[in-house]
Motif scaffolding. Structure first.
Motif, PDB file in Angstrom:
ATOM      1  N   SER A 142       0.795  -1.183  -0.221  1.00 37.27           N
ATOM      2  CA  SER A 142       0.045   0.050  -0.005  1.00 37.27           C
ATOM      3  C   SER A 142       1.008   1.370   0.087  1.00 37.27           C
ATOM      4  CB  SER A 142      -0.775   0.345   1.206  1.00 37.27           C
ATOM      5  OG  SER A 142      -0.165   0.107   2.639  1.00 37.27           O
ATOM      6  N   LEU A 143       0.404   2.327   0.102  1.00 41.03           N
ATOM      7  CA  LEU A 143       1.138   3.768  -0.018  1.00 41.03           C
ATOM      8  C   LEU A 143       1.261   4.188   1.632  1.00 41.03           C
ATOM      9  CD1 LEU A 143      -0.965   5.854  -2.641  1.00 41.03           C
ATOM     10  CD2 LEU A 143       1.129   4.145  -2.694  1.00 41.03           C
ATOM     11  N   HIS A 144       1.104   3.222   2.450  1.00 46.38           N
ATOM     12  CA  HIS A 144       1.396   3.573   3.800  1.00 46.38           C
ATOM     13  C   HIS A 144       2.944   3.649   4.010  1.00 46.38           C
ATOM     14  CE1 HIS A 144      -2.712   2.248   4.588  1.00 46.38           C
ATOM     15  NE2 HIS A 144      -2.618   3.454   5.211  1.00 46.38           N
ATOM     16  N   VAL A 145       3.776   2.878   3.194  1.00 45.44           N
ATOM     17  CA  VAL A 145       5.248   2.792   3.520  1.00 45.44           C
ATOM     18  C   VAL A 145       5.736   3.961   3.022  1.00 45.44           C
ATOM     19  CG1 VAL A 145       7.353   1.488   3.069  1.00 45.44           C
ATOM     20  CG2 VAL A 145       5.287   0.286   3.585  1.00 45.44           C
ATOM     21  N   PHE A 146       5.532   4.246   1.450  1.00 43.74           N
ATOM     22  CA  PHE A 146       5.686   5.346   0.953  1.00 43.74           C
ATOM     23  C   PHE A 146       4.656   6.096  -0.174  1.00 43.74           C
ATOM     24  CE2 PHE A 146       7.643   7.162  -3.226  1.00 43.74           C
ATOM     25  CZ  PHE A 146       8.197   8.266  -2.748  1.00 43.74           C
ATOM     26  N   ASP A 147       4.398   6.974   0.197  1.00 38.31           N
ATOM     27  CA  ASP A 147       3.264   7.753  -0.474  1.00 38.31           C
ATOM     28  C   ASP A 147       3.944   8.714  -1.669  1.00 38.31           C
ATOM     29  OD1 ASP A 147       1.071   9.050  -1.408  1.00 38.31           O
ATOM     30  OD2 ASP A 147      -0.133   8.917   0.334  1.00 38.31           O
ATOM     31  N   PRO A 148       3.781   8.358  -2.884  1.00 38.76           N
ATOM     32  CA  PRO A 148       4.627   9.306  -3.726  1.00 38.76           C
ATOM     33  C   PRO A 148       3.729  10.681  -3.868  1.00 38.76           C
ATOM     34  CG  PRO A 148       3.220   7.539  -4.902  1.00 38.76           C
ATOM     35  CD  PRO A 148       3.426   7.107  -3.494  1.00 38.76           C
ATOM     36  N   TYR A 149       2.583  10.621  -3.634  1.00 31.98           N
ATOM     37  CA  TYR A 149       1.721  11.951  -3.774  1.00 31.98           C
ATOM     38  C   TYR A 149       2.200  12.925  -2.617  1.00 31.98           C
ATOM     39  CZ  TYR A 149      -1.630   9.359  -6.774  1.00 31.98           C
ATOM     40  OH  TYR A 149      -2.194   8.838  -7.839  1.00 31.98           O
ATOM     41  N   ASP A 150       2.215  12.452  -1.427  1.00 30.96           N
ATOM     42  CA  ASP A 150       2.885  13.095  -0.238  1.00 30.96           C
ATOM     43  C   ASP A 150       4.407  13.307  -0.586  1.00 30.96           C
ATOM     44  OD1 ASP A 150       0.406  12.976   1.056  1.00 30.96           O
ATOM     45  OD2 ASP A 150       1.040  11.612   2.450  1.00 30.96           O
ATOM     46  N   TYR A 151       5.091  12.714  -1.055  1.00 27.67           N
ATOM     47  CA  TYR A 151       6.345  12.846  -1.432  1.00 27.67           C
ATOM     48  C   TYR A 151       6.509  14.169  -2.288  1.00 27.67           C
ATOM     49  CZ  TYR A 151      11.244  12.438  -3.209  1.00 27.67           C
ATOM     50  OH  TYR A 151      12.351  12.715  -3.663  1.00 27.67           O
ATOM     51  N   LEU A 152       5.757  14.136  -3.359  1.00 27.03           N
ATOM     52  CA  LEU A 152       5.868  15.151  -4.223  1.00 27.03           C
ATOM     53  C   LEU A 152       5.514  16.495  -3.770  1.00 27.03           C
ATOM     54  CD1 LEU A 152       5.216  13.351  -7.660  1.00 27.03           C
ATOM     55  CD2 LEU A 152       7.316  14.193  -6.875  1.00 27.03           C
ATOM     56  N   ILE A 153       3.981  16.488  -3.147  1.00 22.15           N
ATOM     57  CA  ILE A 153       3.239  17.988  -2.748  1.00 22.15           C
ATOM     58  C   ILE A 153       4.009  18.339  -1.383  1.00 22.15           C
ATOM     59  CG2 ILE A 153       1.338  18.540  -1.742  1.00 22.15           C
ATOM     60  CD1 ILE A 153      -0.105  16.672  -3.681  1.00 22.15           C
ATOM     61  N   THR A 154       4.320  17.492  -0.498  1.00 20.15           N
ATOM     62  CA  THR A 154       4.759  17.929   0.833  1.00 20.15           C
ATOM     63  C   THR A 154       6.448  17.868   0.909  1.00 20.15           C
ATOM     64  OG1 THR A 154       2.908  16.699   1.855  1.00 20.15           O
ATOM     65  CG2 THR A 154       4.546  17.420   3.359  1.00 20.15           C
ATOM     66  N   ASP A 155       6.964  16.971   0.578  1.00 10.19           N
ATOM     67  CA  ASP A 155       8.436  16.908   0.579  1.00 10.19           C
ATOM     68  C   ASP A 155       9.056  17.721  -0.467  1.00 10.19           C
ATOM     69  OD1 ASP A 155       7.950  15.133   2.909  1.00 10.19           O
ATOM     70  OD2 ASP A 155       8.707  13.248   1.703  1.00 10.19           O
ATOM     71  N   GLN A 156       8.790  17.657  -1.543  1.00 10.20           N
ATOM     72  CA  GLN A 156       9.156  18.370  -2.833  1.00 10.20           C
ATOM     73  C   GLN A 156       8.758  19.531  -3.249  1.00 10.20           C
ATOM     74  OE1 GLN A 156      12.149  17.278  -4.060  1.00 10.20           O
ATOM     75  NE2 GLN A 156      12.268  15.694  -2.620  1.00 10.20           N
ATOM     76  N   LYS A 157       7.465  20.007  -2.594  1.00 13.71           N
ATOM     77  CA  LYS A 157       6.690  21.279  -2.436  1.00 13.71           C
ATOM     78  C   LYS A 157       6.341  21.471  -4.265  1.00 13.71           C
ATOM     79  CE  LYS A 157       8.246  22.118   1.422  1.00 13.71           C
ATOM     80  NZ  LYS A 157       7.089  21.642   2.448  1.00 13.71           N
ATOM     81  N   VAL A 158       6.041  20.453  -4.942  1.00 16.23           N
ATOM     82  CA  VAL A 158       5.307  20.560  -6.185  1.00 16.23           C
ATOM     83  C   VAL A 158       4.150  21.429  -5.961  1.00 16.23           C
ATOM     84  CG1 VAL A 158       4.071  19.319  -8.095  1.00 16.23           C
ATOM     85  CG2 VAL A 158       6.392  18.585  -7.162  1.00 16.23           C
ATOM     86  N   PRO A 159       3.647  22.351  -6.850  1.00 19.29           N
ATOM     87  CA  PRO A 159       2.667  23.083  -6.584  1.00 19.29           C
ATOM     88  C   PRO A 159       1.311  22.731  -7.113  1.00 19.29           C
ATOM     89  CG  PRO A 159       3.949  23.972  -8.547  1.00 19.29           C
ATOM     90  CD  PRO A 159       4.759  22.825  -7.808  1.00 19.29           C
ATOM     91  N   MET A 160       1.016  21.461  -6.691  1.00 18.26           N
ATOM     92  CA  MET A 160      -0.355  21.090  -7.127  1.00 18.26           C
ATOM     93  C   MET A 160      -0.921  20.520  -5.768  1.00 18.26           C
ATOM     94  SD  MET A 160       1.164  18.676 -10.193  1.00 18.26           S
ATOM     95  CE  MET A 160      -0.614  18.166 -10.896  1.00 18.26           C
ATOM     96  N   ASP A 161      -2.362  20.209  -5.609  1.00 14.92           N
ATOM     97  CA  ASP A 161      -3.023  19.829  -4.611  1.00 14.92           C
ATOM     98  C   ASP A 161      -3.248  18.121  -4.917  1.00 14.92           C
ATOM     99  OD1 ASP A 161      -5.237  19.256  -6.198  1.00 14.92           O
ATOM    100  OD2 ASP A 161      -6.063  21.311  -5.393  1.00 14.92           O
ATOM    101  N   ARG A 162      -3.479  17.443  -3.952  1.00 11.13           N
ATOM    102  CA  ARG A 162      -3.728  15.862  -4.197  1.00 11.13           C
ATOM    103  C   ARG A 162      -4.635  15.566  -5.158  1.00 11.13           C
ATOM    104  NH1 ARG A 162      -1.476  11.863  -0.955  1.00 11.13           N
ATOM    105  NH2 ARG A 162      -2.488   9.834  -1.346  1.00 11.13           N
ATOM    106  N   GLU A 163      -5.747  16.143  -5.183  1.00 12.42           N
ATOM    107  CA  GLU A 163      -6.644  15.866  -6.352  1.00 12.42           C
ATOM    108  C   GLU A 163      -6.167  16.156  -7.663  1.00 12.42           C
ATOM    109  OE1 GLU A 163     -11.307  16.787  -7.695  1.00 12.42           O
ATOM    110  OE2 GLU A 163     -10.417  17.773  -5.911  1.00 12.42           O
ATOM    111  N   MET A 164      -5.425  17.398  -7.964  1.00  3.89           N
ATOM    112  CA  MET A 164      -4.946  17.659  -9.194  1.00  3.89           C
ATOM    113  C   MET A 164      -3.764  16.465  -9.602  1.00  3.89           C
ATOM    114  SD  MET A 164      -3.166  21.044 -10.167  1.00  3.89           S
ATOM    115  CE  MET A 164      -4.388  22.064  -9.247  1.00  3.89           C
ATOM    116  N   LEU A 165      -2.770  16.355  -8.818  1.00  2.00           N
ATOM    117  CA  LEU A 165      -1.912  15.386  -8.757  1.00  2.00           C
ATOM    118  C   LEU A 165      -2.449  13.942  -9.126  1.00  2.00           C
ATOM    119  CD1 LEU A 165       0.985  14.738  -8.991  1.00  2.00           C
ATOM    120  CD2 LEU A 165       1.139  14.567  -6.673  1.00  2.00           C
ATOM    121  N   HIS A 166      -3.479  13.726  -8.447  1.00  3.03           N
ATOM    122  CA  HIS A 166      -3.966  12.185  -8.647  1.00  3.03           C
ATOM    123  C   HIS A 166      -4.522  12.246 -10.281  1.00  3.03           C
ATOM    124  CE1 HIS A 166      -7.311   9.189  -8.309  1.00  3.03           C
ATOM    125  NE2 HIS A 166      -6.385   8.651  -7.532  1.00  3.03           N
TER     126      HIS A 166
END
Length: 222
Positions: A49-73
């Motif tokens: 599952s994404l509980h170990v590593f969540d690529p959405y959180d990684y890009l949005i939160t850790d890497q500051k990609v300017p997209m919300d989760r819905e847009m990225l999804h």
């Protein structure tokens, strides 16, 4: 001597390579923002599952990609759908399914994905009728590498762990099969082939390399 009575298949990456397209979709977006999403990093979530590593959180939160989760999804899924339009069932799968049925082996599927996802692609591939049981994320509290999915599939098929072979493509899937006490082989896809597997599992580039009967004979001889 082990008498094999069942085959239990993983789905994503094993029957159909959905995993390479996921990684490429995330990596494309990351690169557009000057971020290199390595396979070593992304590989943590493959087969689980994404509980170990969540690529959405990684890009949005850790890497500051300017997209919300819905847009990225939506962006990721759009790219994935485009890439999957060119993807077919992995080599050797149909031969193994047909061979197992001919030999009277029980056939199951155990996947960390959701049932709706599995049903969608099984219908597209026209292979759903081969499987006597299908266990997915909704059936367990913990997905792979926890053995629960395989344990349920074994119970459904009425076989013992040493009477079944798991067909896997990822380290997390292989760990689940091993934890369930099963025989297993790994057939990595273009993404998982670069990941580290525990121990020295029986590894094939394609199921076409080894016939089902040769696999059964090899396990029986051990």
């Amino acid at each position: 001597m082990s008498v094999i009575k069942a085959l239990i298949f993983d789905f994503d990456g094993t029957i159909l390579d959905t995993e390479t397209a996921w990684y490429e979709a995330f990596r494309e977006i990351a690169r557009e923002h000057d971020i290199e999403l390595t396979l070593e990093t992304y590989g943590q979530c493959i087969g689980t599952s994404l509980h170990v590593f969540d690529p959405y959180d990684y890009l949005i939160t850790d890497q500051k990609v300017p997209m919300d989760r819905e847009m990225l999804h939506k962006d990721v899924h759009s790219r994935h759908t485009r890439m999957m339009a060119e993807e077919g069932i992995r080599p050797g799968i149909l031969d193994y399914l047909a061979g197992a049925k001919q030999l009277g082996l029980r056939i199951g599927l155990a996947s960390s994905s959701k049932r709706s996802w599995i049903d969608k692609y099984l219908a597209q591939l026209g292979i759903g009728d081969y499987f006597e049981t299908i266990r997915t994320a909704e059936d367990v509290e913990l997905v792979k590498p926890h053995p629960a999915l395989y344990e349920l599939a074994l119970q459904d098929l009425g076989v013992q762990p040493n009477e079944a072979i798991a067909i896997e493509d990822s380290p997390n899937g292989a760990r689940a099969a091993a934890a369930a006490g099963m025989h297993y082989i790994v057939v990595p896809n273009p993404v998982t082939t670069f990941l580290a597997f525990d121990g020295e599992p029986h590894r094939l580039q394609s199921l076409e390399e080894l016939s089902l009967q040769a696999l059964l004979d090899g396990i029986a001889a051990k």
